[in-house]
Design an enzyme around this catalytic site. Structure first.
Site, short mmCIF file in Angstrom:
data_model
loop_
_atom_site.label_atom_id
_atom_site.label_comp_id
_atom_site.label_asym_id
_atom_site.label_seq_id
_atom_site.Cartn_x
_atom_site.Cartn_y
_atom_site.Cartn_z
N CYS A 149 45.81 45.66 43.27
CA CYS A 149 44.99 44.90 42.32
C CYS A 149 45.23 43.41 42.40
O CYS A 149 44.35 42.62 42.05
CB CYS A 149 45.21 45.41 40.90
SG CYS A 149 46.92 45.40 40.37
N HIS A 242 43.82 39.55 36.49
CA HIS A 242 44.90 38.89 37.22
C HIS A 242 44.41 37.49 37.61
O HIS A 242 43.37 37.33 38.24
CB HIS A 242 45.23 39.68 38.49
CG HIS A 242 45.94 40.98 38.24
ND1 HIS A 242 46.34 41.39 36.99
CD2 HIS A 242 46.35 41.97 39.09
CE1 HIS A 242 46.96 42.57 37.09
NE2 HIS A 242 46.96 42.94 38.34
#
Lengths: 351, 351, 351, 351
Positions: A149, A242
Site C-alpha cells: 500500500c 498514505h
C-alpha cells in the site's frame, strides 16, 4: 465493453481487506461474489455472523447470507479468487489455488517479488501481466499481485517522471494511515497523539517493489529499473491515506515546471471505458498550498486517484513533492479489482 | 556555581510561549520573574486574570499576583527580558528594549538571521554568543535568539556528524506537533485524524538557520556552514514533539557504525554543573526498533534531550535516522532559558 | 410531486453552515442557489475566492463563479433565503430580510424561542409551520427556524414516546462533535485526547427548545410540553455526530419492550415522496450491543436519520438509551432544507 | 510514621496495571518490589525482557533485572502481593495465594462483591478493612479489593453527600479513557474520532459496587447503602481520566450551595501523614466554567485527587456535576497501593 459475468471468490473474506473487496464488488458490472473463505473458526457460518463488519455502510444483502467455507480449492465455486489473506497463510493457500487451476488475484506480499509473478498496476505496467504465461503450477492457474500500500502512490507519481526524464534517486518519507495495519491493528494507546517511526518490513518493500514495477519486460523477463529508493516509514494517527514526502533526482536536471508539466500532462493508457475501476484522473495535481491532505483528499477518484501537491525545487536532489494515495482502495482491494479487470479484458480469465 | 540572582521580565507573558517561560522559571536557581508584559488588553490586570492558563499544573503563586504591563521598557523592572512575542510585533518591541539597554533573549524569528545576532544553542555554538559585542543599539542592550523549533532537533543531531565527518547534504522531513503553532493555533477540524503537508515559512528556516548555527565564527563574523538542507514540513496530530526523518551525506562516506559511534560518544561541552538547564544527556541514542516516539520520549531530559533512533544506511545519501525534540521546551522557552544561563555565566548579564 | 423551481439565497454563505447548504443543494430537485451573501470582506469576490472551502468534495461549479454580495435584501435576487449566519449578526439581518418580504429559513438561534416563530422539525411538528401566519413584519416575509444541533436528536427520539406514553422527565448527557462549534471552532490543543465538559448556552437550549417543539398548537399558539429536561453537555474529539445518553420517565411506567416497540413502529408522517430530503428511516433502532457510534453510523439516511441503540431499563427513571444524530446535516443545514421543502409543499413559498 | 519495610510481589507484573504498580512503588517509603510473576511465556526471563514497557519513563533499574516467575505461591518471596491479573485468571490465582497465607491486594473484579471481602477506598470506608477477619482460607491469607476504575470517582464524590444529606438516586454517564481497557485494548480504528457507547460489564459494576462501598458495617457485615445508581458508559478517545456526568437526588431537597459546601468542606479522615499515597486534597472543587478536563486535570494530586466541577441545579433530580478521576492511578494501581498502606498501618500486614 461487453464482458461475460464472472463468479468471484474471496480468500480471507472476514478480514479488513476481505471486507473492502466485498464493498467494492457490491455493484460491480463484471464480477459477482459467489464464494467466501476464511479460517476454520468462521467456516460453516453465514457471512453476516462470521464477519465483524467494520464499515458504517450496510453489509450487502447478497453476501450476508453466503456460507463461509474454509480456504480449500474444492470448497469454492467461482471463476477466480481475490486473496486478502495475511502473509502468514497466503503462501500455502495461494499456491494451492493456483495448482488447482484458479487465477489468484492477490493483495498479499508472498509472491510479489517472484520472478514470474506480475506486480501489477494497470495504468503503470499493464504489459507485465504477460508474465503469468511464464508460470507453471501444473494447471491453468496463476498468481497476480498488487504492490504494498505504500509503494503504490510513489510508483504512480514516478511513472510520468521515469517516462519523461528518467529517475535515478528517490528519497521518500511515508506518513502512513492506521488502516494499513489491518484490524485491530495498532493499539489506540500507541496511536492517539503519537507517531511511530517504524513499520515492519515496509522500508524494504519501498526499496525493492518500485524497481520491479517500473522495470522493462524484455524477452519475457523483467529488467528492474535502474534507480535507488530510500524510505523512512512512520505510522501517523490518520484513518485512511498514505502521504509520501518525495524527493527525486532525475537522469538529467529538471525543475519544478518540467515536473509539473510531466505530471499534469500524463495520460493513463487506460480509461474507465476500458476498465470500470479506472478513475477519471490517474493523477491529480493540486495547486492549493496545503494540499493534498489525507482527511480531505483521500477519496479523490473514489480512492483510485493519486493526489500530488507542493511541487518544489529540492536543493539536494532536483525536485520534491508530496503524493497521497488511498491505502485500502488504490493500495489494496481496489488495486486488486483493477488488476482483475485488466486480466478479464485481456482474456486471462474465463467465466 | 555561585551566581547572583537576576530579576527577569517576560515579553508576551500571556501567550503559549510566555506561559512556558513562567513554568520553567518557577524554581529556577538564578532567575526570578519580576515583570510581565503583554498587549494593551491585558495590561493593568493581575496575571491570573490576564492569562488563559493552558497547563494542567497550577499557575505559580508568585506570578499570579504580578500586574501585567504594556511592552514598554520603562514599565519593566528587571535585569533582562525573555521575549515570547509573536513575530508580528517582536521586531519593534525587541528593538526598543535593546535600545533601552536591556539584554533581550528572544524566541521570535525577527532577528535570527541578522549578521550580528547570535542564533544560539549553548551545547552547539556557545562561541557565537560573542557576536553580541558587534551589536550597537546605542546602549548596553543586545539581542540573542534561539532557533526555530524545527531547526533545533536537526542541528543538535548534526553537530557530532559535522565535527566527525563534515556534512554536505541533508534531506529532512518534519512531522511537527500542534503546539508549534501556538494557541489556539490549528483548528481541531484541520488537525484531528489528518496531516497538513505545509507550515508557512518553516521549510525556509530549515534551509537557512542550520547553516548559520553550524557556521564558524571567524574574525568576529560567521561563515555559514557549507551544506545544503532540503526540508518538507508536515503538521501531525501530536501535542508535543517534532520528529525529524533525516538523511545525510557526509564529506566522506560513512556507515551506520560510524554515525552511531559519533552520536553516542559526543559529549556536550557544557554540563548541568555549568548551566542548570543543561540535561544529563544532550543526545540520547535509542536502540528500540520503534523509538523515539513523541508521546513516549519527548520528555527525555525534561524536554531538553534530543532523542535519536533508527540509524540506518541510506542508499541515496550515506545514513538516515530520526530525531525527536521537544518543540516548546528545547525548541522554544527552554532553549531561551539555557541561552540566558550561558550569557549569565559568561558575564553578559548584570544583576 | 410537481413543484416549481425556486431561486435560493444563502446568508452567511462562506461559513461552515453556509458551505453545507451549498453541498446539500447541489443537485436539489426544487431549489437552485442563485445568491450568496457574506461579510463585507467577502463581498464582490467570486465564491471560489471568498470561501475557504472545507469539504473534500469539489465546490459545485455553478456556485464557484457566483459573486458574493453583502447581506442586504436589495442585493439578493432569490425567492427566499437560508440563513447560516452566526447569532451575533443574525438578529438584525434576518429581521431586515423578513421586513423586505423574504421568507427566512434560519439555522440561527436568535428567533427560535419567539412566540410566533416555528421551531420546526417536519417529521415532528409540521403543524407548527402555521405559526408564520401570526408574524407581522410589515411585509410578506417571515422567519422559520430549526432547533439547536443537540436538541434535534433528542426531540426526534422523544416524539414516539410522547405520543405513546407521555414523557415527564428527561435526563440527557450530550457527547458533542467538534463541528458543532463551527470553523475554526475548537483549538486542536483543547480537543485532541480531551473532553471539555462545557458548551456555552447549550444546556439551556436543551432545557427549553424541546418543550416548544413538542408543544401543542392550540388556538394559534403553542402550549409547551409539560416535561422537564436536564442536560449536561460535553465536547468530545469526534468530527461529526452528537451522541445523547438519555434517561426518560414517562407518565406511566414503561419498560424496554414498550419503548423499543414505540420507537421501531413509529412512522414519520412524511416520506421522501412528500419532501425530497426526508430519509427512508426517520429513526433507526440498532440491535448491536455497541451501536450507534458517531464514526460508523452518523451517515445513516444521508445524515438525516436519527440512530438509536442500547435501550435498557433505568432504575432511576424508566428507560435509558442512546441516540445519535448528524449535527451539521439533520442538526443544521439539512434540517433547514427540509423545513424549506415543507414550506414549499404547503404553499408558504412562491417561486 | 515509623513502619517496617515490606517486601512486595506483583502478580500480572508485565501487564498495564502491573507496570503501573512498578512505577508507583519505585520510591515507596514502605514497600520494596522483590518478586514479579506473570504468565508462562514470561517466566524465567529478566523483567526488562519480559515486559513491553509502555511508559515514557525509564523502567526502574532495581526491577529490570528481577527474574519473572510463574504465578505460584511457592515461587514468590515477599510479604504480600499486589494483583494486577486479568479477571480470567485472577479467581484461581488469588485464591491460591490467599490459601498459601499471602495477603492479596487485588485490582481484579473477581472477589469484589464477595461478602467477606473489603471493597476498599481508605478515605471512604476504611472500617470495611475489618471484613478480612471474616475470611477463612485455611491460612493467614486474605483478599482485599479496590473498586472498578469507573466506580471510584463516583463514590469519592458521593461520600460527602451521603454523609451530609443522604443520597437516594444517582444517574451517571461515564466518558471513559482508553487506558481503562488495558493494553493493547481498544483498536485505534475503533477509537480515533469516535465514541463507543458500550463497555462490557461496566454499567453493572456501577450499579452494585457503590452500594457496597457506601454501605454500613454492622455486626461484622455490610448493609448496602439504600440508593439506586443508573449508569451509561462510553469509551472516548482520551488516554487517561474517567469523566463522570452525575445527577443526584438526596433524601431531602438540596441546592447548589449545599452541595458545593459539603464537597468543599469535606475532609478525608486520612492524610499523607497517615499513609504516604494520600493526596493533599481528596476532592478538589474547581470554579472554572469548563473544568475538570481529563487532559489538564487528571494528574491533580498525582492522580489520587478526584476533581469536581460544574455543580448546577438539576430540574430532574436535585443537583448535577462532573467528577474526574485518574483511572489507572486512583482507579487501579494507586488505589491498591493506598489499600496496602492502610492495611500496613492497621497491622494487617507483617514484614
Amino acid at each position: 465493453m461487453s464482458m461475460p459475468s464472472f463468479n468471484v471468490g474471496i480468500l480471507g473474506a472476514t478480514g479488513a481487506v476481505g471486507q473492502t473487496f466485498i464493498r467494492l464488488l457490491e455493484d460491480h458490472p463484471w464480477f459477482t461474489v459467489t464464494a467466501l473463505a476464511a479460517s476454520e473458526r468462521s467456516a460453516g457460518k453465514p457471512y453476516r455472523e462470521a464477519a465483524n463488519w467494520l464499515s458504517g455502510k450496510r453489509m450487502p444483502d447478497a453476501v450476508a447470507e453466503l456460507e463461509v467455507t474454509t480456504t480449500e480449492p474444492s470448497e469454492m465455486d467461482c471463476d477466480f479468487v481475490f486473496s486478502g489473506l495475511s502473509s502468514s497463510v497466503a503462501g500455502d493457500v495461494e499456491k494451492a489455488f493456483a495448482e488447482a487451476g484458479f487465477p489468484v488475484i492477490s493483495n498479499a506480499k508472498n509472491y510479489r517479488m517472484q520472478e514470474d509473478v506480475p506486480l501489477l498496476i494497470p495504468e503503470v505496467n499493464a504489459d507485465h501481466a504477460r508474465l503469468v504465461e511464464n508460470q507453471d503450477w501444473g494447471s491453468d492457474g496463476f498468481i497476480v499481485t498488487n504492490p504494498n500500500c505504500s509503494t503504490v502512490g510513489l510508483v504512480c507519481a514516478l511513472r510520468p517522471l521515469v517516462d519523461a526524464f528518467g529517475v535515478e534517486k528517490v528519497q521518500v518519507t511515508m506518513l502512513q494511515a492506521l488502516s494499513g495495519a489491518g484490524y485491530p491493528g495498532v493499539s489506540s494507546l500507541d496511536a492517539l497523539g503519537n507517531v511511530i517511526p517504524y513499520i515492519g518490513g515496509e522500508e524494504d518493500k519501498l526499496a525493492t517493489e518500485p524497481r520491479k514495477i517500473l522495470g522493462q519486460l524484455e524477452n519475457g523477463e523483467i529488467r528492474p529499473a535502474d534507480m535507488v529508493v530510500s524510505a523512512q516509514c512512520n505510522r501517523v494517527p490518520v484513518r485512511q491515506g498514505h502521504l509520501a514526502c518525495i524527493s527525486v533526482a532525475c537522469t538529467e536536471p529538471v525543475n519544478v515546471t518540467d515536473v509539473t508539466d510531466a505530471l499534469e500532462s500524463y495520460r493513463s493508457p487506460l480509461t474507465s471505458e476500458d476498465l470500470p475501476s479506472v478513475p477519471d484522473a490517474f493523477l491529480r495535481v493540486m495547486d492549493e498550498v496545503d494540499a493534498p491532505q489525507p482527511l480531505r483528499h483521500v477519496k479523490n477518484g473514489n480512492g483510485m486517484t493519486v493526489s500530488i501537491g507542493r511541487i518544489q525545487e529540492c536543493p539536494v536532489n532536483h525536485v520534491k513533492f508530496v503524493a497521497l494515495s488511498h491505502n485500502t482502495i488504490r493500495g489494496a482491494a481496489g488495486g486488486a479489482v483493477l488488476n482483475a479487470e485488466l486480466l478479464a479484458r485481456d482474456g486471462y480469465l474465463s467465466a
